[in-house]
Design a protein around this motif. Sequence first.
Motif, PDB file in Angstrom:
ATOM      1  N   ILE A   1       0.859  -1.337  -0.866  1.00 49.03           N
ATOM      2  CA  ILE A   1       1.917  -1.516   0.123  1.00 49.03           C
ATOM      3  C   ILE A   1       3.268  -1.044  -0.408  1.00 49.03           C
ATOM      4  O   ILE A   1       4.013  -0.349   0.282  1.00 49.03           O
ATOM      5  N   MET A   2       3.601  -1.412  -1.634  1.00 46.95           N
ATOM      6  CA  MET A   2       4.886  -1.040  -2.218  1.00 46.95           C
ATOM      7  C   MET A   2       4.790   0.350  -2.838  1.00 46.95           C
ATOM      8  O   MET A   2       4.186   0.527  -3.900  1.00 46.95           O
ATOM      9  N   LEU A   3       5.369   1.352  -2.157  1.00 45.78           N
ATOM     10  CA  LEU A   3       5.284   2.735  -2.598  1.00 45.78           C
ATOM     11  C   LEU A   3       6.636   3.424  -2.453  1.00 45.78           C
ATOM     12  O   LEU A   3       7.433   3.051  -1.585  1.00 45.78           O
ATOM     13  N   PRO A   4       6.909   4.431  -3.274  1.00 38.94           N
ATOM     14  CA  PRO A   4       8.115   5.237  -3.078  1.00 38.94           C
ATOM     15  C   PRO A   4       7.957   6.160  -1.878  1.00 38.94           C
ATOM     16  O   PRO A   4       6.839   6.469  -1.460  1.00 38.94           O
ATOM     17  N   SER A   5       9.080   6.598  -1.317  1.00 32.38           N
ATOM     18  CA  SER A   5       9.153   7.510  -0.162  1.00 32.38           C
ATOM     19  C   SER A   5       8.792   6.815   1.143  1.00 32.38           C
ATOM     20  O   SER A   5       9.625   6.660   2.028  1.00 32.38           O
ATOM     21  N   ILE A   6       7.544   6.407   1.278  1.00 29.20           N
ATOM     22  CA  ILE A   6       7.086   5.695   2.472  1.00 29.20           C
ATOM     23  C   ILE A   6       6.252   4.515   2.024  1.00 29.20           C
ATOM     24  O   ILE A   6       5.343   4.676   1.220  1.00 29.20           O
TER      25      ILE A   6
ATOM     26  N   GLY B   1       4.129   7.670  -1.405  1.00 29.73           N
ATOM     27  CA  GLY B   1       3.729   7.362  -0.043  1.00 29.73           C
ATOM     28  C   GLY B   1       3.740   8.558   0.883  1.00 29.73           C
ATOM     29  O   GLY B   1       2.835   8.736   1.702  1.00 29.73           O
ATOM     30  N   SER B   2       4.748   9.403   0.765  1.00 31.64           N
ATOM     31  CA  SER B   2       4.842  10.585   1.623  1.00 31.64           C
ATOM     32  C   SER B   2       3.687  11.547   1.364  1.00 31.64           C
ATOM     33  O   SER B   2       3.059  12.055   2.296  1.00 31.64           O
TER      34      SER B   2
ATOM     35  N   GLY C   1       3.483   1.402   2.224  1.00 31.48           N
ATOM     36  CA  GLY C   1       2.104   1.435   2.678  1.00 31.48           C
ATOM     37  C   GLY C   1       1.898   1.060   4.138  1.00 31.48           C
ATOM     38  O   GLY C   1       1.078   1.669   4.833  1.00 31.48           O
ATOM     39  N   LEU C   2       2.634   0.065   4.642  1.00 28.32           N
ATOM     40  CA  LEU C   2       2.468  -0.355   6.027  1.00 28.32           C
ATOM     41  C   LEU C   2       2.946   0.723   6.989  1.00 28.32           C
ATOM     42  O   LEU C   2       2.322   0.959   8.033  1.00 28.32           O
ATOM     43  N   THR C   3       4.058   1.380   6.650  1.00 23.54           N
ATOM     44  CA  THR C   3       4.544   2.481   7.489  1.00 23.54           C
ATOM     45  C   THR C   3       3.544   3.624   7.479  1.00 23.54           C
ATOM     46  O   THR C   3       3.259   4.241   8.513  1.00 23.54           O
ATOM     47  N   LEU C   4       2.996   3.923   6.305  1.00 17.67           N
ATOM     48  CA  LEU C   4       1.968   4.962   6.186  1.00 17.67           C
ATOM     49  C   LEU C   4       0.777   4.621   7.070  1.00 17.67           C
ATOM     50  O   LEU C   4       0.261   5.467   7.814  1.00 17.67           O
ATOM     51  N   LEU C   5       0.340   3.365   7.000  1.00 17.70           N
ATOM     52  CA  LEU C   5      -0.822   2.920   7.756  1.00 17.70           C
ATOM     53  C   LEU C   5      -0.580   3.011   9.266  1.00 17.70           C
ATOM     54  O   LEU C   5      -1.433   3.497  10.022  1.00 17.70           O
ATOM     55  N   LYS C   6       0.587   2.555   9.719  1.00 17.38           N
ATOM     56  CA  LYS C   6       0.900   2.605  11.152  1.00 17.38           C
ATOM     57  C   LYS C   6       0.952   4.044  11.646  1.00 17.38           C
ATOM     58  O   LYS C   6       0.493   4.343  12.758  1.00 17.38           O
ATOM     59  N   THR C   7       1.510   4.944  10.829  1.00 17.21           N
ATOM     60  CA  THR C   7       1.564   6.360  11.205  1.00 17.21           C
ATOM     61  C   THR C   7       0.155   6.937  11.297  1.00 17.21           C
ATOM     62  O   THR C   7      -0.170   7.711  12.208  1.00 17.21           O
TER      63      THR C   7
END
Length: 223
Positions: free
Chosen positions: A52-57, A33-34, A59-65
């Motif tokens: 959505i389910m990823l290591p580090s970050i 994810g990172s 998917g939803l956090t990645l998307l919002k960022t």
Amino acid sequence: MKVLLVEDSSSLRRSLTIGLQNLGFTVDDTSDGSEGLSMALTGDYDVIVLDIMLPSIDGLTLLKTLRSSRKDTRVLLLSAKSEPEDRVKGLLSGADDYLSKPFSFEELHARLLSLLRRGSLRKDIDKVELAGLTLDMQLKTLRFGSKLIDLTPNEYKIVECLFTNQNTIVTSEKLSEHIAGQYDAISKNSIEAHLSSARKKTKVAGSELPIQTKRGFGYVVNQ
């Protein structure tokens, strides 16, 4: 067309990469994810396929960022969760479409083509100026003079859809597709709530959205 694939399953990632490359897509992929966030922020992609389910970050956090950074690349979310509330959460986080696992490659391909068609609309337009308001379609911002009106992604999508379809009645169904994609839906009440919020924010900035409600038909912006 260039696709970023962020998927932690090595077998699925490999099969999707090969399938898309065979169809002529250029594919960059990662399982992290990172790393996916870094690639999404710095790369020039037509579509991002995001688990959505990823290591580090996740998917939803990645998307919002991504969305908070004003990056408007089309995003197709992949998830093992298929409940309506999970789909709504993903779409409201800024996704353009949502596909539940397991899925067929043919359906993934069809959805990507749909997103690419939507993404190619009105690329000749950079800004729309109306009633003292400036909609910047590159920066994804709305301003009144020098004042920035801080819209959420969905509020912005509603204003964008209406401002780029002036003098045309836009139905709730068309707004729903512009927000959520072809295969999902946002209720009319949700659209009204987003639009009401956008109106209030615009009023605080000292202006008014020139959007009229045509009851029983939809919404219209008149020049």
